[in-house]
Write an enzyme that holds these catalytic residues in place. Structure first.
Site, PDB file in Angstrom:
ATOM      1  CG  ASN A 242      10.617  -2.440   3.528  1.00  0.00           C
ATOM      2  OD1 ASN A 242      11.140  -1.884   2.825  1.00  0.00           O
ATOM      3  ND2 ASN A 242      10.932  -4.026   3.130  1.00  0.00           N
ATOM      4  CD1 TRP A 243       6.851   2.964   4.469  1.00  0.00           C
ATOM      5  CD2 TRP A 243       7.819   5.037   3.403  1.00  0.00           C
ATOM      6  NE1 TRP A 243       6.612   4.270   5.223  1.00  0.00           N
ATOM      7  CE2 TRP A 243       7.054   5.313   4.696  1.00  0.00           C
ATOM      8  CE3 TRP A 243       8.126   5.926   2.666  1.00  0.00           C
ATOM      9  CZ2 TRP A 243       6.711   6.593   5.026  1.00  0.00           C
ATOM     10  CZ3 TRP A 243       7.946   7.141   3.174  1.00  0.00           C
ATOM     11  CH2 TRP A 243       7.194   7.555   4.369  1.00  0.00           C
ATOM     12  CE  LYS A 244       8.358  -4.924   0.972  1.00  0.00           C
ATOM     13  NZ  LYS A 244       7.907  -6.328   0.433  1.00  0.00           N
TER      14      LYS A 244
ATOM     15  CG  HIS B 221      13.608  -7.121   2.348  1.00  0.00           C
ATOM     16  ND1 HIS B 221      12.780  -7.967   1.202  1.00  0.00           N
ATOM     17  CD2 HIS B 221      12.325  -6.993   3.218  1.00  0.00           C
ATOM     18  CE1 HIS B 221      11.930  -7.958   1.299  1.00  0.00           C
ATOM     19  NE2 HIS B 221      11.456  -7.407   2.727  1.00  0.00           N
TER      20      HIS B 221
ATOM     21  CD  GLU C  33      10.686  -7.345  -1.463  1.00  0.00           C
ATOM     22  OE1 GLU C  33      11.048  -6.265  -1.440  1.00  0.00           O
ATOM     23  OE2 GLU C  33       9.670  -7.834  -1.152  1.00  0.00           O
TER      24      GLU C  33
ATOM     25  CD  GLU D 290      10.273  -9.316   6.241  1.00  0.00           C
ATOM     26  OE1 GLU D 290       9.290  -8.354   6.356  1.00  0.00           O
ATOM     27  OE2 GLU D 290      11.073  -9.082   5.264  1.00  0.00           O
TER      28      GLU D 290
ATOM     29  N   GLY E 231       4.036  -9.962   0.577  1.00  0.00           N
ATOM     30  CA  GLY E 231       3.242  -9.372  -0.420  1.00  0.00           C
ATOM     31  C   GLY E 231       2.231 -10.129  -1.103  1.00  0.00           C
TER      32      GLY E 231
ATOM     33  CB  SER F  10       0.761 -11.104   4.355  1.00  0.00           C
ATOM     34  OG  SER F  10       1.122 -11.042   3.009  1.00  0.00           O
TER      35      SER F  10
ATOM     36  N   GLY G  60       5.446  -4.300   5.082  1.00  0.00           N
ATOM     37  CA  GLY G  60       5.586  -3.643   3.936  1.00  0.00           C
ATOM     38  C   GLY G  60       4.064  -3.132   3.359  1.00  0.00           C
ATOM     39  N   GLY G  61       3.286  -3.610   2.596  1.00  0.00           N
ATOM     40  CA  GLY G  61       2.057  -2.894   2.088  1.00  0.00           C
ATOM     41  C   GLY G  61       1.325  -2.256   3.029  1.00  0.00           C
TER      42      GLY G  61
HETATM   43  P1  PGA Z   1       4.366  -7.160   3.139  1.00  0.00           P
HETATM   44  O1  PGA Z   1       6.213  -6.933   3.116  1.00  0.00           O
HETATM   45  O2  PGA Z   1       3.938  -6.679   4.561  1.00  0.00           O
HETATM   46  O3  PGA Z   1       4.093  -6.227   1.886  1.00  0.00           O
HETATM   47  O4  PGA Z   1       4.089  -8.640   3.093  1.00  0.00           O
HETATM   48  C1  PGA Z   1       6.758  -7.428   4.289  1.00  0.00           C
HETATM   49  C2  PGA Z   1       8.119  -7.072   3.980  1.00  0.00           C
HETATM   50  O5  PGA Z   1       8.580  -7.430   2.750  1.00  0.00           O
HETATM   51  O6  PGA Z   1       9.080  -6.443   4.698  1.00  0.00           O
END
Ligand code: PGA
Length: 250
Positions: free
Chosen positions: A9-11, A96, A98, A168, A174, A213, A234-235
């Site tokens: 997930n590149w966001k 998600h 967010e 999640e 994050g 994470s 994500g990251g």
């Molecule tokens: P993260 O994000 O790996 O940076 O914690 C995961 C996500 O929000 O899908």
């Protein structure tokens, strides 16, 4: 046998040229990966067409990070599921945390989005997970059960076969703070039991990914758990070598 999936997930990261370069690196590194693992990259809308060209003929599938809750029309700035389906987009991340938190995404809207995506043969990666205060209050089971029941229980078995779930915990996204493998396994098993209430044996076939994470150093232990079928990353998905190292952690 459930599908093993590692989805990036590149966001809201990378420009289009940077995203194309990252996709090329992922494709290059993916060549050494077992074909048992489904690799997916979830890019911003602006990147989809260019990244699709890079992924063509590779084992890496393309995902969007959202779609509209209406089919078409006067919805300035929105992108429909049908538009996504006019590109080789196979998945869409929906719900998600967010988006729930910053963009008012409700369970009601998510039901519409999921149905629109499925109607276009795009598989939703449906995200659930509790906030820190909900976990501390011992409400995580309740919160996640409601996210599953209110959004997925209206689907038919046929539709459900195309859903991927991502658990999640919001407090782990994050933050560098990962759920322990025991915490994650406990709630993944619980999600599967909730799914079984409605969908019976089909619950055993649905892939449930862990997100929050997840990185090369903890993926092995997480993926070794019985009910964890991969990760939503994500990251660490922004670094091709880390992303592939995670995919090699099964
Ligand atoms: P993260 O994000 O790996 O940076 O914690 C995961 C996500 O929000 O899908």
């Amino acid at each position: 046998m459930r599908k093993k999936i590692v989805a990036g997930n590149w966001k809201m990261n990378t420009t289009v040229p940077e995203g194309v370069a990252l996709a090329k690196e992922v494709v290059g590194e993916a060549a050494s990966l077992s074909s048992e693992v489904k690799l997916i990259v979830g890019t911003p809308f602006t990147h989809l067409a260019s990244v699709a060209d890079v992924l063509a003929g590779s084992q890496v599938a393309l995902s969007a990070q959202n779609c509209a809750d209406e089919a078409k029309g006067a919805y300035t700035g929105e992108v429909s599921a049908k538009m996504l389906a006019s590109l080789p987009v196979e998945y869409v991340i929906l719900g998600h945390s967010e988006r729930r938190e910053y963009y008012g995404e409700t369970n009601e809207k998510l039901v519409k989005k999921i149905n629109l995506a499925l109607a276009e043969n795009i598989a939703p990666i449906y995200c659930v997970g509790e906030k820190l205060e909900e976990r501390e209050a011992g409400k995580h089971f309740e919160v996640v059960a409601a996210q599953i029941k209110e959004v997925l229980f209206g689907l038919t078995e046929e539709q459900m076969k195309n859903i991927v779930i991502a658990y999640e915990p919001v407090w782990a996204i994050g933050t560098g703070k990962t759920a322990t493998s025991e915490q994650a396994q406990e709630i993944h098993a619980y999600i599967r039991s909730v799914l079984a209430e409605k969908f019976g044996a089909l619950a055993e076939e649905i892939s449930i990914l862990y997100g929050g994470s997840c990185k090369p150093s903890n993926a092995k232990e997480l993926f070794a758990q019985k009910d964890i079928d991969g990760g939503l990353i994500g990251g660490a998905s922004l670094v091709a070598a880390d992303f592939i190292a995670i995919a090699k952690s099964f």
